[in-house]
Scaffold this motif. Structure first.
Motif, PDB file in Angstrom:
ATOM      1  N   ARG A 126       0.839  -1.216   0.000  1.00  0.00           N
ATOM      2  CA  ARG A 126       0.000   0.000   0.000  1.00  0.00           C
ATOM      3  C   ARG A 126       0.864   1.252   0.000  1.00  0.00           C
ATOM      4  O   ARG A 126       0.550   2.225  -0.676  1.00  0.00           O
ATOM      5  CB  ARG A 126      -0.950  -0.015   1.198  1.00  0.00           C
ATOM      6  N   ARG A 127       1.954   1.227   0.744  1.00  0.00           N
ATOM      7  CA  ARG A 127       2.862   2.377   0.783  1.00  0.00           C
ATOM      8  C   ARG A 127       3.467   2.640  -0.598  1.00  0.00           C
ATOM      9  O   ARG A 127       3.802   3.774  -0.923  1.00  0.00           O
ATOM     10  CB  ARG A 127       3.975   2.138   1.806  1.00  0.00           C
ATOM     11  N   ALA A 128       3.605   1.584  -1.394  1.00  0.00           N
ATOM     12  CA  ALA A 128       4.148   1.714  -2.750  1.00  0.00           C
ATOM     13  C   ALA A 128       3.051   1.977  -3.784  1.00  0.00           C
ATOM     14  O   ALA A 128       3.330   2.077  -4.969  1.00  0.00           O
ATOM     15  CB  ALA A 128       4.927   0.449  -3.119  1.00  0.00           C
ATOM     16  N   GLY A 129       1.794   2.064  -3.336  1.00  0.00           N
ATOM     17  CA  GLY A 129       0.689   2.368  -4.244  1.00  0.00           C
ATOM     18  C   GLY A 129       0.175   1.192  -5.042  1.00  0.00           C
ATOM     19  O   GLY A 129      -0.481   1.358  -6.068  1.00  0.00           O
ATOM     20  N   ILE A 130       0.438  -0.024  -4.563  1.00  0.00           N
ATOM     21  CA  ILE A 130       0.080  -1.253  -5.281  1.00  0.00           C
ATOM     22  C   ILE A 130      -1.213  -1.832  -4.716  1.00  0.00           C
ATOM     23  O   ILE A 130      -1.422  -1.848  -3.502  1.00  0.00           O
ATOM     24  CB  ILE A 130       1.212  -2.293  -5.141  1.00  0.00           C
ATOM     25  N   VAL A 131      -2.067  -2.353  -5.581  1.00  0.00           N
ATOM     26  CA  VAL A 131      -3.294  -3.041  -5.163  1.00  0.00           C
ATOM     27  C   VAL A 131      -2.899  -4.327  -4.438  1.00  0.00           C
ATOM     28  O   VAL A 131      -2.045  -5.079  -4.903  1.00  0.00           O
ATOM     29  CB  VAL A 131      -4.193  -3.350  -6.378  1.00  0.00           C
ATOM     30  N   THR A 132      -3.549  -4.563  -3.301  1.00  0.00           N
ATOM     31  CA  THR A 132      -3.176  -5.696  -2.452  1.00  0.00           C
ATOM     32  C   THR A 132      -4.271  -6.747  -2.341  1.00  0.00           C
ATOM     33  O   THR A 132      -5.459  -6.432  -2.319  1.00  0.00           O
ATOM     34  CB  THR A 132      -2.849  -5.201  -1.024  1.00  0.00           C
ATOM     35  N   TYR A 133      -3.813  -7.986  -2.266  1.00  0.00           N
ATOM     36  CA  TYR A 133      -4.671  -9.132  -1.958  1.00  0.00           C
ATOM     37  C   TYR A 133      -4.109  -9.797  -0.712  1.00  0.00           C
ATOM     38  O   TYR A 133      -2.954 -10.246  -0.708  1.00  0.00           O
ATOM     39  CB  TYR A 133      -4.684 -10.156  -3.100  1.00  0.00           C
ATOM     40  N   LEU A 134      -4.913  -9.841   0.328  1.00  0.00           N
ATOM     41  CA  LEU A 134      -4.545 -10.562   1.541  1.00  0.00           C
ATOM     42  C   LEU A 134      -5.133 -11.956   1.436  1.00  0.00           C
ATOM     43  O   LEU A 134      -6.341 -12.113   1.219  1.00  0.00           O
ATOM     44  CB  LEU A 134      -5.101  -9.860   2.781  1.00  0.00           C
TER      45      LEU A 134
END
Length: 167
Positions: A126-134
């Motif tokens: 998130r800090r790098a601006g990337i969409v995340t999947y947990l």
């Protein structure tokens, strides 16, 4: 305040995400954590993982394994699935994620991250601006420091799920 740890998406596991649909929406790179995301902690790559990465390449994705582990662990896994890798990544710092995108030739808006931990994997992406999947951890056996973080993650996920329910 806890929102900085919230994932963009949740999935049962890394293997069941709709990568074809994501590719059609313009995503071109996927950064993966290894332990408890793709295999149980410390386990070698298996046939399922190798086939999975071959399928991602066939779709057109570039991949990078991003791990805080030492090189022997990460390299052996990466060699087995034919993926690029970054070891001692310093997650949740942004540098590893940015280096992974540079290797894949992607930008944050065309990159996904898949991992099993909020305070390293998700927060860093998130800090790098990337969409995340947990994703849910594959196996309950974990190192003690991760067990302690899981307790804190439950609190964050409680508020995350409550917010989603009320949205």
């Amino acid at each position: 305040m806890l929102e900085i740890f919230y994932p963009d998406h949740e999935a049962q596991n890394a293997y069941e995400i709709d990568y074809k649909g994501l590719y059609e929406r313009g995503y071109r790179g996927v950064i993966f954590d290894i332990d408890n995301t793709l295999v149980p902690h410390g386990a070698p790559a298996d046939g399922r993982a190798a086939d999975f990465f071959a399928g991602l390449r066939k779709l057109g994705f570039r991949t990078v394994l991003l791990s805080n582990n030492k090189e022997p662990r990460v390299k052996s896994f990466a060699d087995s699935v034919a993926s690029e890798y970054i070891f001692n990544a310093g997650k949740p710092g942004r540098a590893g994620y940015e280096k992974a995108m540079e290797r894949m030739g992607t930008l944050p808006e065309s990159t996904l991250f898949v991992g099993d931990q909020l305070f390293t994997d998700v927060w860093g992406a998130r800090r790098a601006g990337i969409v995340t999947y947990l994703v849910k951890p594959i196996h309950p056996r974990e190192e003690i420091q991760i067990v302690l973080k899981r307790r804190l993650e439950r609190i964050v996920l409680f508020f995350y799920h409550r917010r989603r329910k009320n949205a």
